[in-house]
Design an enzyme around this catalytic site. Structure first.
Site, mmCIF file in Angstrom:
data_model
loop_
_atom_site.group_PDB
_atom_site.id
_atom_site.type_symbol
_atom_site.label_atom_id
_atom_site.label_comp_id
_atom_site.label_asym_id
_atom_site.label_seq_id
_atom_site.Cartn_x
_atom_site.Cartn_y
_atom_site.Cartn_z
ATOM 1 N N HIS A 121 7.802 8.665 4.437
ATOM 2 C CA HIS A 121 6.510 9.505 4.545
ATOM 3 C C HIS A 121 6.637 10.872 4.128
ATOM 4 O O HIS A 121 5.648 11.442 4.091
ATOM 5 C CB HIS A 121 5.766 9.457 5.845
ATOM 6 N N ASP A 181 0.747 -1.204 0.022
ATOM 7 C CA ASP A 181 0.082 -0.024 -0.170
ATOM 8 C C ASP A 181 0.833 1.189 0.073
ATOM 9 O O ASP A 181 1.963 1.294 0.216
ATOM 10 C CB ASP A 181 -0.914 -0.083 1.262
ATOM 11 N N GLU A 183 -0.419 -2.036 5.161
ATOM 12 C CA GLU A 183 0.527 -2.061 6.248
ATOM 13 C C GLU A 183 0.205 -0.653 6.956
ATOM 14 O O GLU A 183 0.609 -0.492 8.240
ATOM 15 C CB GLU A 183 1.648 -2.073 5.844
ATOM 16 N N GLU A 184 0.055 0.387 6.418
ATOM 17 C CA GLU A 184 0.027 1.768 6.808
ATOM 18 C C GLU A 184 -0.770 2.103 7.979
ATOM 19 O O GLU A 184 -0.611 2.994 8.852
ATOM 20 C CB GLU A 184 0.035 2.779 5.632
#
Length: 389
Positions: free
Chosen positions: A361, A78, A137-138
């Site tokens: 990020h 993702d 996962e995020e």
């Protein structure tokens, strides 16, 4: 091991193209439909049986010609709701506000490449390689869901990789013990009594209550937890009030707790609740705490981590082994190794000459794709050597 490395080298251009295609078409948590289809197409072409997990994701099994154990390799898929600032890239995101800002596009491409390599050596495998292509996962939900759908059933060992911009390209960090912290979510609602900003005497101002809690709660970390057990408590969001001249009646705080052991986590849960109640009580307000345990800490099992280190040393030399301190970031790979041994490696992608040292990020995040060569080779060798040792 060198033969698998040579196979990866021969597939390097394909791997880069696959990664760049995913990078240009990022998909957020539980929306990885196109990515799942891309992976499924490769597995179908390789004749590796797989099942689609719901709503997205894939679990595939490459069964070797000889009986043996089962080793799982995991990659997450993702992207993030981040606007890409790398506008000069030919493969920049075509989805404004969405970006592979954490390297999951590279993880997927590396595992697909490892599957291609291991398929060529299927007749030499003593056991089964399970490929886990994980969504979401995020937001720390995907691994638990994959486990519920059978990802670790019958698995003897699990191995995962994360591309890491703070590690120089060509190096790998995979030390025994703590690697990533737990990642819990805390929401606190304070209720007071609103009123006119010019007449505070008849009110209970929750802006004061909430602020007092934020300031005082850091004493839990500073004075109530063993300093040898790292912990972070961050209040990252505060919603208070509606207008400049209205005293706030309601406040909501949202934060996160990160630590490496259950005792510290339990202490934080207890004291955050008590601090919220006591601070609210001082001012005549009330408090409601919602503490949600997120990912467990990633604790690399010793023999697995040392095995991975030995692979890195044999492939690239002892200088390629990086000893990286634990990070208080979270990683839901922990769900796979709650009941079975395994480890999680950080594969370097940082290179100042290629401007790939930006933090994960961040809108400028990118990788030195040479790190993918190392990652795919390590994936393939971990499975091959584990099954055949």
């Amino acid at each position: 091991m060198n033969k698998l490395a040579e196979e990866v080298d021969g597939l390097f251009d394909e791997m880069v193209a696959f990664r760049r295609d995913l990078h240009a078409h990022p998909e957020l948590q539980w929306e990885e439909v196109r990515t799942t289809e891309k992976v499924a197409a490769v597995l179908t072409e390789l004749d590796i049986p797989f099942v689609r997990t719901k709503p997205t994701g894939i679990i595939a099994n490459l069964v070797g010609a000889h009986p043996g154990k089962t080793v799982a390799l995991r990659a997450d898929m993702d992207a993030l709701p981040v606007y890409e600032l790398n506008r000069e890239l030919s493969y920049r995101s075509v989805e404004d506000g969405k970006m592979h800002a954490c390297g999951h596009d590279a993880h997927t491409a590396m595992l697909v490449t490892a599957a291609k390599v291991l398929k060529k050596y299927q007749n030499e495998l003593h056991g089964t390689v399970r490929f886990i292509f994980q969504p979401s996962e995020e937001n720390a939900e995907g691994a638990d869901e994959m486990v519920r759908q059978g990802a670790v059933e019958g698995v003897d060992n699990a191995f995962g990789i994360h591309i890491w911009s703070q590690v120089p390209v060509g190096q790998v960090a995979v030390d025994p013990g703590s690697a990533f912290a737990s990642a819990d979510v805390v929401t606190i609602d304070f209720k007071g009594k609103g009123g006119h900003g010019a007449m505070p005497e008849g009110t209970i101002d929750v802006a004061v209550v909430a602020s007092s809690f934020v300031m005082n709660a850091q004493a839990i970390v500073a004075r109530e937890v063993n300093p040898l057990n790292p912990v972070v408590f961050t209040v990252g969001k505060m919603e208070v009030g509606t207008r400049f001249n209205v005293i706030a009646e309601n406040a909501r705080l949202e934060g996160t707790v990160r630590c490496f052991d259950e005792a510290t986590q339990d202490r934080m849960i207890q004291r955050i609740n008590e601090y919220a109640d006591h601070v609210a009580g001082i001012y005549g307000a009330t408090a409601k705490v919602n503490y949600r345990k997120g990912t467990a800490p990633v604790i690399n099992e010793e023999s697995s981590a040392l095995f991975a280190q030995s692979l890195v040393t044999d492939l690239y030399g002892i200088e390629a082994v990086k000893h990286e301190p634990p990070t208080t970031g979270g990683e839901d790979f922990s769900a796979y190794i709650q009941s079975i041994p395994g480890c999680f490696a950080l594969v370097g992608s940082g290179n100042p000459e290629k401007d790939t040292e930006w933090a994960h990020h961040h809108g400028r995040f990118n990788i030195d794709e040479e790190g993918m060569r190392v990652g795919a080779t390590l994936y393939a060798n971990y499975a091959f050597e584990y099954l055949n040792k």
